[in-house]
Scaffold this motif. Structure first.
Motif, PDB file in Angstrom:
ATOM      1  N   PRO A   7       1.544 -30.971  68.154  1.00 57.98           N
ATOM      2  CA  PRO A   7       1.205 -30.204  66.958  1.00 57.98           C
ATOM      3  C   PRO A   7       1.019 -28.730  67.310  1.00 57.98           C
ATOM      4  N   CYS A   8       1.288 -27.924  66.364  1.00 60.04           N
ATOM      5  CA  CYS A   8       1.177 -26.477  66.553  1.00 60.04           C
ATOM      6  C   CYS A   8       0.460 -25.897  65.344  1.00 60.04           C
ATOM      7  N   HIS A   9      -0.390 -24.926  65.596  1.00 61.43           N
ATOM      8  CA  HIS A   9      -1.096 -24.237  64.521  1.00 61.43           C
ATOM      9  C   HIS A   9      -1.126 -22.761  64.851  1.00 61.43           C
ATOM     10  N   VAL A  10      -0.692 -21.947  63.921  1.00 64.90           N
ATOM     11  CA  VAL A  10      -0.810 -20.500  64.065  1.00 64.90           C
ATOM     12  C   VAL A  10      -2.143 -20.111  63.450  1.00 64.90           C
ATOM     13  N   VAL A  11      -2.960 -19.444  64.218  1.00 66.72           N
ATOM     14  CA  VAL A  11      -4.313 -19.096  63.782  1.00 66.72           C
ATOM     15  C   VAL A  11      -4.446 -17.580  63.716  1.00 66.72           C
ATOM     16  N   LEU A  41      -5.578 -28.358  74.778  1.00 67.85           N
ATOM     17  CA  LEU A  41      -5.531 -27.169  73.945  1.00 67.85           C
ATOM     18  C   LEU A  41      -4.834 -26.061  74.727  1.00 67.85           C
ATOM     19  N   VAL A  42      -3.782 -25.524  74.154  1.00 72.73           N
ATOM     20  CA  VAL A  42      -3.072 -24.393  74.754  1.00 72.73           C
ATOM     21  C   VAL A  42      -3.162 -23.253  73.755  1.00 72.73           C
ATOM     22  N   VAL A  43      -3.769 -22.158  74.177  1.00 78.40           N
ATOM     23  CA  VAL A  43      -3.928 -21.000  73.306  1.00 78.40           C
ATOM     24  C   VAL A  43      -3.103 -19.871  73.907  1.00 78.40           C
ATOM     25  N   ARG A  44      -2.206 -19.339  73.107  1.00 83.08           N
ATOM     26  CA  ARG A  44      -1.416 -18.202  73.572  1.00 83.08           C
ATOM     27  C   ARG A  44      -1.017 -17.361  72.377  1.00 83.08           C
ATOM     28  N   PRO A  45      -0.788 -16.085  72.599  1.00 85.20           N
ATOM     29  CA  PRO A  45      -0.342 -15.248  71.481  1.00 85.20           C
ATOM     30  C   PRO A  45       1.122 -15.548  71.157  1.00 85.20           C
ATOM     31  N   LEU A  46       1.486 -15.304  69.930  1.00 81.25           N
ATOM     32  CA  LEU A  46       2.889 -15.395  69.566  1.00 81.25           C
ATOM     33  C   LEU A  46       3.623 -14.204  70.176  1.00 81.25           C
ATOM     34  N   LEU A  47       4.851 -14.436  70.583  1.00 86.02           N
ATOM     35  CA  LEU A  47       5.685 -13.360  71.100  1.00 86.02           C
ATOM     36  C   LEU A  47       6.207 -12.547  69.917  1.00 86.02           C
ATOM     37  N   PRO A  48       6.677 -11.337  70.158  1.00 87.72           N
ATOM     38  CA  PRO A  48       7.087 -10.485  69.033  1.00 87.72           C
ATOM     39  C   PRO A  48       8.101 -11.113  68.080  1.00 87.72           C
ATOM     40  N   HIS A  49       8.973 -11.975  68.579  1.00 87.41           N
ATOM     41  CA  HIS A  49       9.983 -12.589  67.715  1.00 87.41           C
ATOM     42  C   HIS A  49       9.504 -13.889  67.058  1.00 87.41           C
ATOM     43  N   GLU A  50       8.290 -14.306  67.324  1.00 86.61           N
ATOM     44  CA  GLU A  50       7.746 -15.550  66.783  1.00 86.61           C
ATOM     45  C   GLU A  50       6.804 -15.269  65.612  1.00 86.61           C
ATOM     46  N   ARG A  51       6.989 -16.022  64.533  1.00 85.00           N
ATOM     47  CA  ARG A  51       6.109 -15.898  63.372  1.00 85.00           C
ATOM     48  C   ARG A  51       5.512 -17.241  62.978  1.00 85.00           C
ATOM     49  N   THR A  52       6.232 -18.341  63.276  1.00 86.32           N
ATOM     50  CA  THR A  52       5.789 -19.680  62.879  1.00 86.32           C
ATOM     51  C   THR A  52       5.952 -20.638  64.040  1.00 86.32           C
ATOM     52  N   CYS A  53       5.389 -21.822  63.905  1.00 84.22           N
ATOM     53  CA  CYS A  53       5.522 -22.858  64.939  1.00 84.22           C
ATOM     54  C   CYS A  53       6.973 -23.282  65.135  1.00 84.22           C
ATOM     55  N   ALA A  54       7.763 -23.264  64.071  1.00 80.52           N
ATOM     56  CA  ALA A  54       9.171 -23.665  64.174  1.00 80.52           C
ATOM     57  C   ALA A  54       9.936 -22.778  65.149  1.00 80.52           C
ATOM     58  N   GLU A  55       9.508 -21.570  65.325  1.00 81.41           N
ATOM     59  CA  GLU A  55      10.193 -20.644  66.228  1.00 81.41           C
ATOM     60  C   GLU A  55       9.816 -20.842  67.696  1.00 81.41           C
ATOM     61  N   LEU A  56       8.906 -21.753  67.972  1.00 84.94           N
ATOM     62  CA  LEU A  56       8.487 -22.002  69.358  1.00 84.94           C
ATOM     63  C   LEU A  56       9.410 -22.960  70.100  1.00 84.94           C
ATOM     64  N   ASP A  57      10.199 -23.741  69.369  1.00 88.23           N
ATOM     65  CA  ASP A  57      11.077 -24.721  69.999  1.00 88.23           C
ATOM     66  C   ASP A  57      12.391 -24.127  70.431  1.00 88.23           C
TER      67      ASP A  57
END
Length: 57
Positions: A7-11, A41-57
């Motif tokens: 699971p992924c959650h953008v906070v 639990l893995v906490v990391r900032p989104l990279l500049p090109h990432e906005r949603t969890c779908a972009e992490l795959d």
């Protein structure tokens, strides 16, 4: 080790500060649970090109 879900959650906003406080106080022996299951639990900032969890795959 089998991984059945990732699971992924953008906070952001009001939920970010409490999460960072809890994660910052965690130690190696801290155990996290979600809905009765032990989780990692893995906490990391989104990279500049990432906005949603779908972009992490």
């Amino acid at each position: 080790m089998e991984h059945t879900q990732r699971p992924c959650h953008v906070v952001d906003g009001a939920t970010l500060a409490p999460l960072l406080a809890e994660a910052g106080a965690a130690r190696g022996e801290t155990r996290w649970q979600a809905e009765g299951h032990r989780v990692r639990l893995v906490v990391r900032p989104l990279l500049p090109h990432e906005r949603t969890c779908a972009e992490l795959d």
